[in-house]
Every structure is written in C-alpha cells, then in structure tokens.
Design a protein around this motif. Sequence first.
Motif, PDB file in Angstrom:
ATOM      1  N   VAL A  12     -41.153  -6.161 -18.064  1.00 53.32           N
ATOM      2  CA  VAL A  12     -40.720  -5.976 -16.687  1.00 53.32           C
ATOM      3  C   VAL A  12     -39.283  -6.475 -16.605  1.00 53.32           C
ATOM      4  CG1 VAL A  12     -41.098  -6.569 -14.267  1.00 53.32           C
ATOM      5  CG2 VAL A  12     -43.058  -6.354 -15.820  1.00 53.32           C
ATOM      6  N   LEU A  13     -38.393  -5.676 -16.037  1.00 51.66           N
ATOM      7  CA  LEU A  13     -36.986  -6.055 -15.906  1.00 51.66           C
ATOM      8  C   LEU A  13     -36.476  -5.727 -14.511  1.00 51.66           C
ATOM      9  CD1 LEU A  13     -35.109  -4.893 -19.157  1.00 51.66           C
ATOM     10  CD2 LEU A  13     -35.404  -7.236 -18.347  1.00 51.66           C
ATOM     11  N   ASP A  14     -35.733  -6.663 -13.936  1.00 55.78           N
ATOM     12  CA  ASP A  14     -35.019  -6.389 -12.696  1.00 55.78           C
ATOM     13  C   ASP A  14     -33.800  -5.544 -13.053  1.00 55.78           C
ATOM     14  OD1 ASP A  14     -33.435  -6.433 -10.383  1.00 55.78           O
ATOM     15  OD2 ASP A  14     -34.105  -8.447  -9.848  1.00 55.78           O
ATOM     16  N   LYS A  15     -33.744  -4.322 -12.582  1.00 56.14           N
ATOM     17  CA  LYS A  15     -32.657  -3.414 -12.935  1.00 56.14           C
ATOM     18  C   LYS A  15     -31.315  -3.894 -12.390  1.00 56.14           C
ATOM     19  CE  LYS A  15     -34.578   0.150 -11.081  1.00 56.14           C
ATOM     20  NZ  LYS A  15     -34.783   1.544 -10.619  1.00 56.14           N
ATOM     21  N   ARG A  16     -31.343  -4.728 -11.363  1.00 54.16           N
ATOM     22  CA  ARG A  16     -30.106  -5.203 -10.751  1.00 54.16           C
ATOM     23  C   ARG A  16     -29.428  -6.270 -11.609  1.00 54.16           C
ATOM     24  NH1 ARG A  16     -32.817  -7.225  -5.385  1.00 54.16           N
ATOM     25  NH2 ARG A  16     -34.017  -8.209  -7.076  1.00 54.16           N
ATOM     26  N   SER A  17     -30.227  -7.141 -12.193  1.00 58.10           N
ATOM     27  CA  SER A  17     -29.680  -8.267 -12.961  1.00 58.10           C
ATOM     28  C   SER A  17     -29.944  -8.165 -14.453  1.00 58.10           C
ATOM     29  CB  SER A  17     -30.293  -9.573 -12.444  1.00 58.10           C
ATOM     30  OG  SER A  17     -31.703  -9.587 -12.660  1.00 58.10           O
ATOM     31  N   HIS A  18     -30.811  -7.228 -14.873  1.00 55.46           N
ATOM     32  CA  HIS A  18     -31.257  -7.110 -16.267  1.00 55.46           C
ATOM     33  C   HIS A  18     -31.915  -8.404 -16.738  1.00 55.46           C
ATOM     34  CE1 HIS A  18     -29.372  -3.185 -16.886  1.00 55.46           C
ATOM     35  NE2 HIS A  18     -28.381  -3.658 -16.163  1.00 55.46           N
ATOM     36  N   LEU A  19     -32.726  -8.997 -15.855  1.00 56.89           N
ATOM     37  CA  LEU A  19     -33.448 -10.216 -16.173  1.00 56.89           C
ATOM     38  C   LEU A  19     -34.942  -9.989 -15.981  1.00 56.89           C
ATOM     39  CD1 LEU A  19     -31.193 -12.870 -14.381  1.00 56.89           C
ATOM     40  CD2 LEU A  19     -31.448 -12.573 -16.864  1.00 56.89           C
ATOM     41  N   PRO A  20     -35.781 -10.591 -16.831  1.00 62.14           N
ATOM     42  CA  PRO A  20     -37.234 -10.493 -16.668  1.00 62.14           C
ATOM     43  C   PRO A  20     -37.751 -11.625 -15.789  1.00 62.14           C
ATOM     44  CG  PRO A  20     -36.731 -11.587 -18.722  1.00 62.14           C
ATOM     45  CD  PRO A  20     -35.408 -11.248 -18.090  1.00 62.14           C
ATOM     46  N   PRO A  21     -39.007 -11.537 -15.347  1.00 58.73           N
ATOM     47  CA  PRO A  21     -39.602 -12.666 -14.628  1.00 58.73           C
ATOM     48  C   PRO A  21     -39.697 -13.889 -15.538  1.00 58.73           C
ATOM     49  CG  PRO A  21     -40.935 -10.672 -14.405  1.00 58.73           C
ATOM     50  CD  PRO A  21     -39.934 -10.403 -15.472  1.00 58.73           C
ATOM     51  N   GLY A  22     -39.724 -15.066 -14.922  1.00 55.07           N
ATOM     52  CA  GLY A  22     -39.819 -16.278 -15.724  1.00 55.07           C
ATOM     53  C   GLY A  22     -41.203 -16.511 -16.284  1.00 55.07           C
ATOM     54  N   PRO A  24     -57.295  -1.434 -19.287  1.00 52.48           N
ATOM     55  CA  PRO A  24     -56.050  -1.651 -18.551  1.00 52.48           C
ATOM     56  C   PRO A  24     -55.574  -3.099 -18.639  1.00 52.48           C
ATOM     57  CG  PRO A  24     -57.886  -1.655 -17.028  1.00 52.48           C
ATOM     58  CD  PRO A  24     -58.464  -1.321 -18.384  1.00 52.48           C
ATOM     59  N   VAL A  25     -54.259  -3.262 -18.577  1.00 53.55           N
ATOM     60  CA  VAL A  25     -53.653  -4.592 -18.544  1.00 53.55           C
ATOM     61  C   VAL A  25     -53.138  -4.837 -17.135  1.00 53.55           C
ATOM     62  CG1 VAL A  25     -51.707  -5.990 -19.364  1.00 53.55           C
ATOM     63  CG2 VAL A  25     -53.031  -4.617 -20.981  1.00 53.55           C
ATOM     64  N   THR A  26     -53.630  -5.897 -16.521  1.00 55.31           N
ATOM     65  CA  THR A  26     -53.216  -6.269 -15.168  1.00 55.31           C
ATOM     66  C   THR A  26     -52.310  -7.493 -15.265  1.00 55.31           C
ATOM     67  OG1 THR A  26     -55.287  -5.452 -14.229  1.00 55.31           O
ATOM     68  CG2 THR A  26     -54.027  -6.989 -12.884  1.00 55.31           C
ATOM     69  N   PHE A  27     -51.193  -7.468 -14.546  1.00 52.23           N
ATOM     70  CA  PHE A  27     -50.275  -8.602 -14.632  1.00 52.23           C
ATOM     71  C   PHE A  27     -49.733  -8.955 -13.254  1.00 52.23           C
ATOM     72  CE2 PHE A  27     -47.889  -4.717 -15.340  1.00 52.23           C
ATOM     73  CZ  PHE A  27     -46.740  -4.870 -14.575  1.00 52.23           C
ATOM     74  N   GLN A  28     -49.303 -10.200 -13.123  1.00 53.62           N
ATOM     75  CA  GLN A  28     -48.815 -10.707 -11.853  1.00 53.62           C
ATOM     76  C   GLN A  28     -47.685 -11.693 -12.102  1.00 53.62           C
ATOM     77  OE1 GLN A  28     -49.663 -14.137 -10.932  1.00 53.62           O
ATOM     78  NE2 GLN A  28     -49.080 -14.178  -8.779  1.00 53.62           N
ATOM     79  N   PHE A  29     -46.680 -11.653 -11.248  1.00 53.71           N
ATOM     80  CA  PHE A  29     -45.594 -12.619 -11.348  1.00 53.71           C
ATOM     81  C   PHE A  29     -45.031 -12.877  -9.958  1.00 53.71           C
ATOM     82  CE2 PHE A  29     -43.910  -8.376 -12.115  1.00 53.71           C
ATOM     83  CZ  PHE A  29     -42.804  -8.299 -11.273  1.00 53.71           C
ATOM     84  N   VAL A  30     -44.327 -13.967  -9.853  1.00 52.30           N
ATOM     85  CA  VAL A  30     -43.730 -14.384  -8.586  1.00 52.30           C
ATOM     86  C   VAL A  30     -42.218 -14.371  -8.726  1.00 52.30           C
ATOM     87  CG1 VAL A  30     -43.474 -16.296  -6.961  1.00 52.30           C
ATOM     88  CG2 VAL A  30     -45.724 -15.789  -7.935  1.00 52.30           C
ATOM     89  N   LEU A  31     -41.541 -13.756  -7.780  1.00 50.71           N
ATOM     90  CA  LEU A  31     -40.084 -13.814  -7.723  1.00 50.71           C
ATOM     91  C   LEU A  31     -39.688 -14.787  -6.613  1.00 50.71           C
ATOM     92  CD1 LEU A  31     -38.792 -10.152  -8.206  1.00 50.71           C
ATOM     93  CD2 LEU A  31     -39.239 -11.928  -9.918  1.00 50.71           C
ATOM     94  N   ARG A  32     -38.899 -15.775  -6.994  1.00 51.30           N
ATOM     95  CA  ARG A  32     -38.441 -16.793  -6.057  1.00 51.30           C
ATOM     96  C   ARG A  32     -36.985 -16.541  -5.683  1.00 51.30           C
ATOM     97  NH1 ARG A  32     -42.352 -19.246  -9.300  1.00 51.30           N
ATOM     98  NH2 ARG A  32     -43.940 -20.272  -8.013  1.00 51.30           N
ATOM     99  N   PRO A  33     -36.547 -17.018  -4.529  1.00 53.99           N
ATOM    100  CA  PRO A  33     -35.144 -16.833  -4.148  1.00 53.99           C
ATOM    101  C   PRO A  33     -34.204 -17.443  -5.185  1.00 53.99           C
ATOM    102  CG  PRO A  33     -36.443 -17.595  -2.277  1.00 53.99           C
ATOM    103  CD  PRO A  33     -37.329 -17.707  -3.482  1.00 53.99           C
TER     104      PRO A  33
END
Length: 202
Positions: free
Chosen positions: A83-93, A151-160
């Motif tokens: 998973v990548l944020d297209k804006r920053s090219h960073l993945p979730p932590g 299926p693979v289920t995944f979850q992540f949190v994006l913080r400010p």
Amino acid sequence: MALLLAGVAGVAGWRWWHHRVPYGPEALNAHATLEVVDQATADAALKPGNAEQAEDGDQIFLGRVVWNRPPNPQKGGSFRVVVLDKRSHLPPGFIAVASAEPDAVSTGSDGSLDIAQQRYSWLRGAGTREVNGQAWSSGSAIYVDSVDASPVTFQFVLRPARPQTPPENMVATGPAKPEDLLVALISAGSDGQVYWAQRLLN
C-alpha cells in the motif's frame, strides 16, 4: 575451453530457470478493495486477530486482496501486498492483517521491495529510501507465503502529519481518500527474486 563453455552455459541456464516466471498476473485474476471504516468494523474484520486502534483525528482504512489459485504454483513462491500513498510515496507505518491461512501472512519489509521499486517507477517508496546517505525503511508491507492465503484482509491507521517527525521515520499520513492510496501485488520467488508486480487499485 569445452569445460569453460559448459560452465558458462550451466550458469546461464540456472539464471534463466531461477528468474523464469512460473505464471503471469492473469492467472490470478487478483483484485483489491479499500475503504474508510470505523473501529468496530475494523475490529470485526480482523477477528480473531487485533486491528490497530485509532485515536481522535485518525483514519481507519480496511482493505482486501483476493486472487484465484494459479494452476501450477511453484514451490517457495510468495507475494507482497503493498500500500502506498501516491502523494508522498510512503507506505503505512503498521498494517494489521488476516487471511484464509492465518500463519501464511505477516508484515514487514524485505529486499524484494527494493527490487520491485527499482523495476517499477510507480512503486517508488515501497522499499528502502535514502536519507542522509543511509537506507531507511519505516513502513510496512504484507508478506504472503502461500497461494492459498486468499482472501487477505488488512487494516491500517493514518494519523495526521507531525512536522517534527524525522525524515527517516516518515510514513503515510492523513487525511487521505481511498483513491489517494494504491494497492499492488508483487510475485516473488524462493530467493526473493521479483517475477512481476501488478497495480490492483488506483
């Protein structure tokens, strides 16, 4: 000379076999979904495992990757779900993950992500990044070591975003929309050699 030629041919043959693609992405017909959910929905989706807990101002993303079992899967093959944020090219932590085979999935980072981001420009940020002359990896991807884990289920949190975060510790931050995040599937061999990468979403 004959022995030298035979040795060269043997090495070339091994390399061909080692990097031979056992099947293409079309054999899997993989697809992905990603949505913003509440904590209760995330907790239910990750059971019996634990979802990451959000705080006020955080966003919870819940995703799923599904594929068909290939007809002749190779021994030792594996996948990476990125998973990548297209804006920053960073993945979730951090990514919480569950699958049809719970022991077949884990999270982290490995050398195959570096190979993939070098080969596919749209995967820039999936592997290590250079910060002040050193290689850093602060995010997570999903490692899948069984073709039967779908299926693979995944979850992540994006913080400010926090302005004081050192560059080497930066990860994807919110607020974000699902369309800001790409989801990719990488096929790898027993030694981490990358066969192909497929952009599943966004």
